[in-house]
Design an enzyme around this catalytic site. Structure first.
Site, mmCIF file in Angstrom:
data_model
loop_
_atom_site.group_PDB
_atom_site.id
_atom_site.type_symbol
_atom_site.label_atom_id
_atom_site.label_comp_id
_atom_site.label_asym_id
_atom_site.label_seq_id
_atom_site.Cartn_x
_atom_site.Cartn_y
_atom_site.Cartn_z
ATOM 1 N N SER A 191 -0.664 -33.811 -12.710
ATOM 2 C CA SER A 191 0.451 -33.320 -11.495
ATOM 3 C C SER A 191 1.577 -34.112 -11.986
ATOM 4 O O SER A 191 1.537 -35.263 -11.756
ATOM 5 C CB SER A 191 -0.218 -33.656 -10.261
ATOM 6 O OG SER A 191 0.936 -33.802 -9.288
ATOM 7 N N HIS B 76 -0.103 -29.087 -13.488
ATOM 8 C CA HIS B 76 -0.233 -28.807 -12.153
ATOM 9 C C HIS B 76 1.188 -29.039 -11.229
ATOM 10 O O HIS B 76 1.737 -30.059 -11.556
ATOM 11 C CB HIS B 76 -1.229 -29.790 -11.542
ATOM 12 C CG HIS B 76 -1.874 -29.467 -9.850
ATOM 13 N ND1 HIS B 76 -2.589 -28.659 -9.566
ATOM 14 C CD2 HIS B 76 -1.294 -30.134 -8.776
ATOM 15 C CE1 HIS B 76 -2.733 -28.495 -8.407
ATOM 16 N NE2 HIS B 76 -1.892 -29.442 -7.837
ATOM 17 N N ASP C 42 3.150 -29.254 -7.909
ATOM 18 C CA ASP C 42 3.033 -29.428 -6.319
ATOM 19 C C ASP C 42 4.119 -28.736 -5.738
ATOM 20 O O ASP C 42 5.303 -29.587 -5.919
ATOM 21 C CB ASP C 42 2.704 -30.915 -5.983
ATOM 22 C CG ASP C 42 1.096 -31.076 -6.402
ATOM 23 O OD1 ASP C 42 0.207 -30.368 -6.050
ATOM 24 O OD2 ASP C 42 0.892 -32.095 -7.313
ATOM 25 N N MET D 183 6.099 -28.158 -2.007
ATOM 26 C CA MET D 183 5.972 -28.770 -0.732
ATOM 27 C C MET D 183 7.312 -28.274 -0.065
ATOM 28 O O MET D 183 8.291 -28.658 -0.695
ATOM 29 C CB MET D 183 5.671 -29.989 -0.804
ATOM 30 C CG MET D 183 4.499 -30.897 -1.395
ATOM 31 S SD MET D 183 4.426 -32.597 -1.144
ATOM 32 C CE MET D 183 3.083 -32.794 -2.366
ATOM 33 N N HIS E 246 0.708 -25.221 -7.059
ATOM 34 C CA HIS E 246 -0.033 -25.335 -5.813
ATOM 35 C C HIS E 246 0.822 -25.169 -4.538
ATOM 36 O O HIS E 246 1.784 -26.319 -4.572
ATOM 37 C CB HIS E 246 -0.833 -26.719 -6.010
ATOM 38 C CG HIS E 246 -1.447 -27.020 -4.566
ATOM 39 N ND1 HIS E 246 -1.867 -28.397 -4.552
ATOM 40 C CD2 HIS E 246 -1.773 -26.386 -3.736
ATOM 41 C CE1 HIS E 246 -2.476 -28.710 -3.444
ATOM 42 N NE2 HIS E 246 -2.366 -27.501 -2.798
ATOM 43 N N MET F 2 2.090 -25.755 -1.250
ATOM 44 C CA MET F 2 1.767 -26.289 0.119
ATOM 45 C C MET F 2 2.900 -25.811 0.869
ATOM 46 O O MET F 2 3.731 -26.821 1.312
ATOM 47 C CB MET F 2 1.690 -28.122 -0.242
ATOM 48 C CG MET F 2 0.335 -28.122 -0.881
ATOM 49 S SD MET F 2 0.349 -29.967 -1.411
ATOM 50 C CE MET F 2 1.147 -29.646 -3.076
ATOM 51 N N MET G 79 -9.244 -29.566 -1.897
ATOM 52 C CA MET G 79 -8.338 -30.728 -1.618
ATOM 53 C C MET G 79 -9.478 -32.203 -1.261
ATOM 54 O O MET G 79 -10.073 -32.081 -0.489
ATOM 55 C CB MET G 79 -7.549 -30.586 -0.429
ATOM 56 C CG MET G 79 -6.469 -29.440 -0.626
ATOM 57 S SD MET G 79 -5.320 -29.922 -2.224
ATOM 58 C CE MET G 79 -4.623 -31.477 -1.973
ATOM 59 N N GLY H 33 0.258 -33.685 0.669
ATOM 60 C CA GLY H 33 1.617 -34.083 0.924
ATOM 61 C C GLY H 33 2.041 -35.355 0.080
ATOM 62 O O GLY H 33 3.371 -35.249 -0.271
ATOM 63 N N GLY I 188 1.310 -38.152 -3.508
ATOM 64 C CA GLY I 188 0.417 -38.595 -4.554
ATOM 65 C C GLY I 188 -0.102 -40.027 -4.061
ATOM 66 O O GLY I 188 0.307 -40.739 -3.244
ATOM 67 N N GLY I 189 -1.174 -40.445 -5.083
ATOM 68 C CA GLY I 189 -1.506 -41.817 -4.757
ATOM 69 C C GLY I 189 -2.349 -42.089 -3.771
ATOM 70 O O GLY I 189 -2.519 -43.353 -3.491
ATOM 71 N N ASP J 152 -8.288 -31.909 -6.169
ATOM 72 C CA ASP J 152 -6.871 -32.547 -6.093
ATOM 73 C C ASP J 152 -6.719 -33.734 -5.161
ATOM 74 O O ASP J 152 -6.842 -33.265 -4.084
ATOM 75 C CB ASP J 152 -6.203 -31.351 -5.858
ATOM 76 C CG ASP J 152 -4.608 -31.571 -5.776
ATOM 77 O OD1 ASP J 152 -4.201 -32.940 -6.464
ATOM 78 O OD2 ASP J 152 -3.841 -30.742 -5.608
ATOM 79 N N GLY J 153 -6.418 -34.878 -5.813
ATOM 80 C CA GLY J 153 -6.155 -35.891 -4.905
ATOM 81 C C GLY J 153 -7.088 -37.144 -4.994
ATOM 82 O O GLY J 153 -8.443 -37.051 -5.005
ATOM 83 N N GLY J 154 -6.701 -38.399 -5.536
ATOM 84 C CA GLY J 154 -7.263 -39.435 -5.720
ATOM 85 C C GLY J 154 -8.180 -39.381 -6.910
ATOM 86 O O GLY J 154 -9.257 -40.070 -7.189
ATOM 87 N N GLY K 55 -2.218 -37.014 -10.743
ATOM 88 C CA GLY K 55 -1.060 -37.512 -10.675
ATOM 89 C C GLY K 55 -0.876 -38.794 -10.941
ATOM 90 O O GLY K 55 -0.748 -39.210 -12.058
#
Ligand code: DX5
Ligand code: ZN
Length: 224
Positions: A16, A41, A43, A45, A74, A76, A145, A150, A152-153, A180-182, A202
């Site tokens: 990402s 990817h 993102d 937003m 993606h 959002m 998800m 919203g 990264g990290g 997606d995420g973590g 990401g």
């Protein structure tokens, strides 16, 4: 356009760019594709569906000029039906929308396909799998998800990732399941074991100085 997603069954890392240097996107993306990465990817937003603002179609258009990678977009955003065509025109290969944002997802999936892209549906950590049950099989990919969207990290939410099991039962082997995420070298095997085959990362890639080493570490862990 055509179906450019790697065929179901292979394990793919999708970096990402949210954690990349946006002033140097061409070289940032080249660093990961040089490692054999096939899917990038993006993102998107809008400051409404999520409390952050990122990129729009003009940026996707310039990314399209600098890479052949599959652009996994993606959305959002509150109104994907209004804006998806702009991202497709800009060069997105794949569009994922949030189930929370569309009234008639089956119709929207058809519309997206008729514009030549592959389609994904996603759900927030608190949204039940039931909400996508009727349409998951119509998609090429289901995105689970594993953080609240919203930023990264953030830390991987295990209970959210467990939804991959239920999704796999619904879609069978022919549809990709993306998380997606973590995702990093410590969480990727857990997500794989729940049924995921496509891993967005990401911070674990673009947040690291040595992107090749970061990708190698995730690949090694992914085998576990
Ligand atoms: C979160 C985005 C993610 C994000 C993942 O809202 O959808 O794609 O970039 O970032 P990491 O891998 O840092 O959790
Ligand atoms: Zn994302």
């Amino acid at each position: 356009m055509m179906n450019r997603l790697p065929k179901a069954g292979t394990l793919e890392i999708a970096p990402s760019i949210l954690s990349a240097d946006f002033a140097s996107l061409a070289s940032e993306i080249a660093q990961v594709t040089a490692q054999g990465i096939q899917v990038v990817h993006l993102d998107v937003m809008d400051g409404h569906f999520v409390p952050n603002i990122t990129i729009g179609p003009p940026v996707v258009k310039w990314i399209r000029q600098c890479t052949d990678a599959v652009l996994d977009t993606h959305l959002m955003i509150t109104d994907p039906e209004k804006y998806a065509p702009e991202f497709i025109k800009a060069g997105s290969d794949h569009i994922t929308f949030h189930i929370e944002t569309v009234d008639d997802p089956a119709v929207f999936i058809d519309e997206l396909r008729s514009q030549g892209v592959t389609v994904g549906v996603t759900l927030n950590p608190e949204t039940p799998v039931k909400s996508i049950e009727a349409v998951a099989r119509l998609c090429d990919m289901v995105l689970v998800m594993t953080v609240h969207p919203g930023f990264g990290g953030q830390s991987f939410i295990d209970e959210a990732a467990q939804k991959c099991r239920q999704v796999r039962q619904i879609v069978g082997p022919g549809v990709r399941i993306e998380v997606d995420g973590g995702i990093d070298a410590t969480t990727v095997a857990t997500a794989k074991n729940y049924g995921a085959d496509t891993f967005v990362a990401g911070n674990a890639i673009f947040g690291q100085k040595d992107r090749a080493a970061a990708i190698t570490a995730i690949r090694q862990a992914m085998k576990g």
